[in-house]
Design an enzyme around this catalytic site. Structure first.
Site, PDB file in Angstrom:
ATOM      1  N   LYS A 135      -8.159  10.212   9.309  1.00 17.20           N
ATOM      2  CA  LYS A 135      -8.003   8.914   9.890  1.00 17.20           C
ATOM      3  C   LYS A 135      -8.847   8.636  10.872  1.00 17.20           C
ATOM      4  O   LYS A 135      -9.059   9.355  11.951  1.00 17.20           O
ATOM      5  CB  LYS A 135      -6.451   8.842   9.996  1.00 17.20           C
ATOM      6  CG  LYS A 135      -5.587   8.817   9.036  1.00 17.20           C
ATOM      7  CD  LYS A 135      -5.790   7.909   7.973  1.00 17.20           C
ATOM      8  CE  LYS A 135      -4.730   8.185   6.755  1.00 17.20           C
ATOM      9  NZ  LYS A 135      -5.202   7.293   5.628  1.00 17.20           N
TER      10      LYS A 135
ATOM     11  N   HIS B 117      -9.819   5.219   0.281  1.00 17.45           N
ATOM     12  CA  HIS B 117      -8.883   5.297   1.178  1.00 17.45           C
ATOM     13  C   HIS B 117      -9.383   6.090   2.586  1.00 17.45           C
ATOM     14  O   HIS B 117     -10.482   6.859   2.430  1.00 17.45           O
ATOM     15  CB  HIS B 117      -7.387   5.945   1.109  1.00 17.45           C
ATOM     16  CG  HIS B 117      -6.838   5.260  -0.378  1.00 17.45           C
ATOM     17  ND1 HIS B 117      -5.496   5.091  -0.259  1.00 17.45           N
ATOM     18  CD2 HIS B 117      -7.226   4.171  -1.231  1.00 17.45           C
ATOM     19  CE1 HIS B 117      -5.051   4.270  -1.028  1.00 17.45           C
ATOM     20  NE2 HIS B 117      -6.082   3.732  -1.815  1.00 17.45           N
TER      21      HIS B 117
ATOM     22  N   GLU C 219      -3.542  -0.651  -8.268  1.00 16.53           N
ATOM     23  CA  GLU C 219      -4.355   0.608  -7.724  1.00 16.53           C
ATOM     24  C   GLU C 219      -3.497   1.881  -7.876  1.00 16.53           C
ATOM     25  O   GLU C 219      -2.011   1.934  -7.601  1.00 16.53           O
ATOM     26  CB  GLU C 219      -4.814   0.355  -6.418  1.00 16.53           C
ATOM     27  CG  GLU C 219      -5.491   1.526  -5.812  1.00 16.53           C
ATOM     28  CD  GLU C 219      -6.188   1.557  -4.509  1.00 16.53           C
ATOM     29  OE1 GLU C 219      -7.127   0.906  -4.466  1.00 16.53           O
ATOM     30  OE2 GLU C 219      -5.794   2.099  -3.719  1.00 16.53           O
TER      31      GLU C 219
ATOM     32  N   ASP D  84       0.852  -1.247   0.032  1.00 15.99           N
ATOM     33  CA  ASP D  84       0.027  -0.067   0.090  1.00 15.99           C
ATOM     34  C   ASP D  84       0.879   1.270  -0.038  1.00 15.99           C
ATOM     35  O   ASP D  84       1.828   1.357   0.691  1.00 15.99           O
ATOM     36  CB  ASP D  84      -0.894  -0.021   1.243  1.00 15.99           C
ATOM     37  CG  ASP D  84      -2.111   0.972   1.146  1.00 15.99           C
ATOM     38  OD1 ASP D  84      -2.482   1.350   2.217  1.00 15.99           O
ATOM     39  OD2 ASP D  84      -2.394   1.699   0.080  1.00 15.99           O
ATOM     40  N   HIS D  85       0.409   2.406  -0.671  1.00 11.31           N
ATOM     41  CA  HIS D  85       1.176   3.503  -0.726  1.00 11.31           C
ATOM     42  C   HIS D  85       2.481   3.461  -1.200  1.00 11.31           C
ATOM     43  O   HIS D  85       3.438   3.937  -0.374  1.00 11.31           O
ATOM     44  CB  HIS D  85       0.828   4.371   0.639  1.00 11.31           C
ATOM     45  CG  HIS D  85      -0.533   5.134   0.495  1.00 11.31           C
ATOM     46  ND1 HIS D  85      -0.906   6.019  -0.214  1.00 11.31           N
ATOM     47  CD2 HIS D  85      -1.494   4.894   1.338  1.00 11.31           C
ATOM     48  CE1 HIS D  85      -2.081   6.386  -0.080  1.00 11.31           C
ATOM     49  NE2 HIS D  85      -2.568   5.641   0.878  1.00 11.31           N
TER      50      HIS D  85
HETATM   51  O1  LIG Z   1      -1.707   4.555   7.639  1.00  9.73           O
HETATM   52  C1  LIG Z   1      -1.401   4.076   6.477  1.00  9.73           C
HETATM   53  O2  LIG Z   1      -0.282   4.459   5.900  1.00  9.73           O
HETATM   54  C2  LIG Z   1      -2.444   3.101   5.583  1.00  9.73           C
HETATM   55  O3  LIG Z   1      -3.212   2.624   6.561  1.00  9.73           O
HETATM   56  C3  LIG Z   1      -3.341   3.934   4.584  1.00  9.73           C
HETATM   57  O4  LIG Z   1      -3.750   5.084   5.428  1.00  9.73           O
HETATM   58  C4  LIG Z   1      -4.278   3.387   3.996  1.00  9.73           C
HETATM   59  O5  LIG Z   1      -4.074   3.449   2.632  1.00  9.73           O
HETATM   60  C5  LIG Z   1      -5.607   3.482   4.301  1.00  9.73           C
HETATM   61  O6  LIG Z   1      -6.207   4.613   3.505  1.00  9.73           O
HETATM   62  C6  LIG Z   1      -6.430   2.922   5.170  1.00  9.73           C
HETATM   63  O7  LIG Z   1      -7.529   3.600   5.786  1.00  9.73           O
END
Ligand SMILES: O=C(O)[C@@H](O)[C@H](O)[C@H](O)C(=O)CO
Length: 494
Positions: free
Chosen positions: A316, A348, A274, A165-166
């Site tokens: 978040k 996200h 993605e 991810d990312h």
């Molecule tokens: O905290 C992170 O780096 C990941 O969880 C990131 O935020 C993820 O892509 C996401 O959107 C989880 O909700």
């Protein structure tokens, strides 16, 4: 152990003496001439193997009473993957809803599986960003091991994904692919020019005119000569908006194509690719989304999903912040664009966005990718607040003392002064902090600092006690996830 081995050999799990043993009956399976079962004793979880055959010989463990007691190691996980394909991650493609269930602790996936089992959605259990690995001190091997053992423990055979991810750097993409990750989330935020939004129209025009003529002509022919026809999307391109979007996204589109050609087209296996343009200061207008998507199509780049930066705030661990009517209006277009280009919309920071989940389920027709991570960590914190108030108080205070340090990693608008002072909250009330946005974000963004905090003697200040508490409360944690993630799914129409 002899009684356990004999019962397993007979396949009679009910005969196992569970006075000092937890048996994960859903894990029981036979492969070749070997019977396998996951159990937990006071020394932790172990894989028990009896019988004979290749997998028995390949598993590494202690031979006891005619069986083999195997630790949950990386090597033994690879052996399970080799002989039990359902324990290895898979790509899902665009025709099934999927949910990223980031597990920063490596202990949440059993609860996630129990929540999603039987529903019209598939779990991406092994989802972590490089940022999370850095903050927790874990590796992608750890992440995939934890997910695979959870799948084995729960006997979950419907498939799960693994999302690097990312990812921004090629070495991280290579790392995730080398380990068999089945989803790649390419983070383009460093290629998106957020300075453009702050320029005047004249400054934008002047900067745009400096671009190569061929590039400008290509964009103008594609987007100014005719209005794109995307059923369900309301799109209006003007010269001014086009110039801005080209300046903002052109380099990012080149980056997407380059990574696609170098890493996706060269693979001998399916990978869900993605595109993430959500972690930027610039909200993605529907026109910008269409431009990026159309440029990718023109360049032959196929994707699994796209994560735009929606209007408003997807912060978040807390609900949506913004004008829901405007969000709905733009969501309709974003969803229509995703359908038009045959990929899924990816949401996200999907944790707890309860007020907009019904709209997301509606406009995507239930075909989306939703990412969560923080909320799963916070459910673990909730368990600690319930059963180990002393630990919770120490963690909460540490989080307050180190909050500013944590804001370097996550964009939040937390007001820590609005959080009820810890001393004025009784032990029974502590779990209520998990229902208050500011406290949620306080504990959310400090997860790495809390897990890595050390005492003067180098021992972990909280992590060991935290994981011991969660091990003792395994069922409570799973129940909390089933309730909380279940609320996510219910509002999404799943
Ligand atoms: O905290 C992170 O780096 C990941 O969880 C990131 O935020 C993820 O892509 C996401 O959107 C989880 O909700």
């Amino acid at each position: 152990m002899k009684q356990l081995i004999e019962a397993l050999q007979s396949g009679n799990l009910a005969a196992i003496n569970t006075s000092d043993l937890k048996v994960y009956a859903s894990s029981f399976t036979e492969v070749g001439g070997t019977k396998l079962l996951l159990v937990r004793s006071n020394t932790g979880k172990k894989l028990v193997a009896v019988g004979k055959g290749e997998i028995y010989d390949q598993l590494i463990g202690e031979s006891v009473d005619g069986g083999k007691i195997c630790p949950l190691t990386h090597e033994n996980r690879l052996t399970l993957n080799q002989f039990l394909p359902y324990t290895a991650p898979q790509a899902f493609g665009t025709q099934v809803a999927t949910m990223g269930l980031g597990d920063r602790l490596g202990i949440a996936s059993p609860g996630h599986i129990q929540t999603l089992r039987g529903k019209d959605i598939r779990p991406v259990l092994a989802q972590q960003s490089i940022r999370e690995l850095a903050l927790t001190g874990r590796t992608y091997e750890d992440v995939l091991d934890a997910a695979a053992y959870a799948v084995f423990q729960e006997g979950y055979r419907d498939g799960y994904g693994a999302d690097g991810d990312h990812l921004k750097k090629e070495e991280d993409i290579e790392y995730a692919l080398r380990l068999g990750f089945t989803m790649l989330t390419l983070d383009c935020s460093e290629k998106i020019d957020n300075t453009i939004d702050g320029l005047t129209d004249a400054e934008v025009a002047a900067k745009y005119e400096k671009l190569p003529t061929s590039l400008r002509s290509r964009y103008e022919e594609r987007y100014l000569q005719a209005t794109p026809n995307v059923p369900g999307a309301s799109l209006t391109f003007t010269r001014q908006s086009l110039m801005k979007d080209v300046l903002i996204y052109d380099a990012a589109i080149d980056f997407m194509e380059a990574i696609f050609r170098k890493y996706i087209t060269t693979l001998d296996r399916a990978v869900d690719f993605e595109i993430s343009i959500d972690e930027t200061a610039t909200p993605t207008s529907p026109e910008a989304h269409f431009l990026v998507a159309n440029e990718l199509r023109q360049r032959g780049v196929t994707i699994f999903s796209m994560a735009p930066r929606f209007c408003g705030e997807f912060q978040k661990g807390i609900d949506y912040i913004g004008d829901i009517a405007q969000f709905e209006k733009e969501l309709a277009s974003h969803a229509a664009i995703a359908v038009h280009f045959e990929y899924k919309l990816s949401i996200h920071s999907g944790s707890d966005k309860f007020s907009v989940f019904p709209l997301i389920g509606q406009y995507t027709n239930g075909l989306f990718h939703l990412k969560t991570a923080g909320t799963n960590w916070l459910e673990a914190v909730r368990v600690v607040a319930k059963v180990n108030p002393s630990l919770y108080r120490r963690m909460h205070q540490y989080a307050l003392d180190h909050f500013e340090e944590a804001t370097a990693y996550y964009h939040v608008t937390t007001d820590i002064n609005a959080i009820t002072p810890l001393a004025s909250v009784s032990d029974p009330q502590l779990p209520e902090y998990m229902n208050e946005n500011n406290a949620r974000q306080l504990l959310h963004i400090t997860y790495g600092l809390l897990l890595q905090a050390k005492n003067a003697d180098g021992s972990k200040q909280f992590a060991d006690e935290f994981f011991q508490t969660l091990a003792e409360q395994e069922e409570s944690f799973a129940e909390g996830l089933k309730k909380h993630i279940g609320k996510h799914l219910e509002l999404l129409g799943k």
